[in-house]
Design a protein around this motif. Sequence first.
Motif: not given
Length: 304
Positions: A26, A63, A240
């Motif tokens: 992405y 992240s 996550y």
Amino acid sequence: MEYERILNTIETEVFNKPYLGKVASYIPELAKIDSKKFGMHLYCSNSGHYSFGDSEERFSIQSISKVFGLTMAMSELGDELFNRVDVEPSGDPFNSLVQLECENGIPRNPFINAGALVICDILISKLKNPKKEFLDFIHQITETNTITINKRVFTSEKTHSHRNAALLNLMKSFGNIKNDIETVLDFYTYQCAIEMSCKELSTAFMIYANSGKQLSNNQQILSSRAVKRINAIMQTCGFYDEAGEFSFRVGLPGKSGVGGGIVAIHPGQYSVSVWSPPLNPKGNSELGMYALERLTTLTGLSIF
Ligand code: GLU
């Protein structure tokens, strides 16, 4: 502990395992990475460095940068920070908008995108030159001054960051973003585009394993109270919507990034980093998680 022998065993195991998972696409530039890369580096507080594979090759930390951002914001703002971002696991994907609407623009924790965007907003308000000071902090704790961003990854993410822009707009509508949206998005994307190697990440994360002190010079970088809190957030929110699974399988506080990196720490013992780009459906490195699970199994040591 025989870390050398244990890492040799893990090396043999991972190189014989099929490469499951998918490299993140992405952010188009990340999809170009060789999916066969694998590195692991363990930095033990008593006995030094152990590594194998591509452990000195830099990759996009994505992240993982959120831990550095949180650390800086806690030093700048103290406890007030937690009026603007909570410390609960989200149970939702890292870039989800759903909870934010129900919870009045207060992100669940600093490690989902919404939370990290609020942290960026705080740092922009507090620092004179946020990008430079962010890199300076990383240079200090890694003791190297060559770490920087990958400009292609930065531009690639910037042109595909509609969802992060949506998160910012939603939070601004609730009054939880103070600066200009474009400025916050730019700084957030910048920190995600930083590249570091497993060796550099393990060196940087030693402060969280060593009560806030740099191992090489004993310099106190952050308080032991702040370390306790950051490690707790890594444990409960670092993976996550798979933080429970990571605790269950590995049993260490840590943080992952969609570049395929994972860093974890064992307080008082070591910091360890792995890099393998193919991700599982939750966005965590498939083989990286396996390697860390084997580490805590073979050493018989986790925080539990
Ligand atoms: N820059 C990435 C994003 O905002 C970071 C995601 C991650 O590593 O979890 O989508």
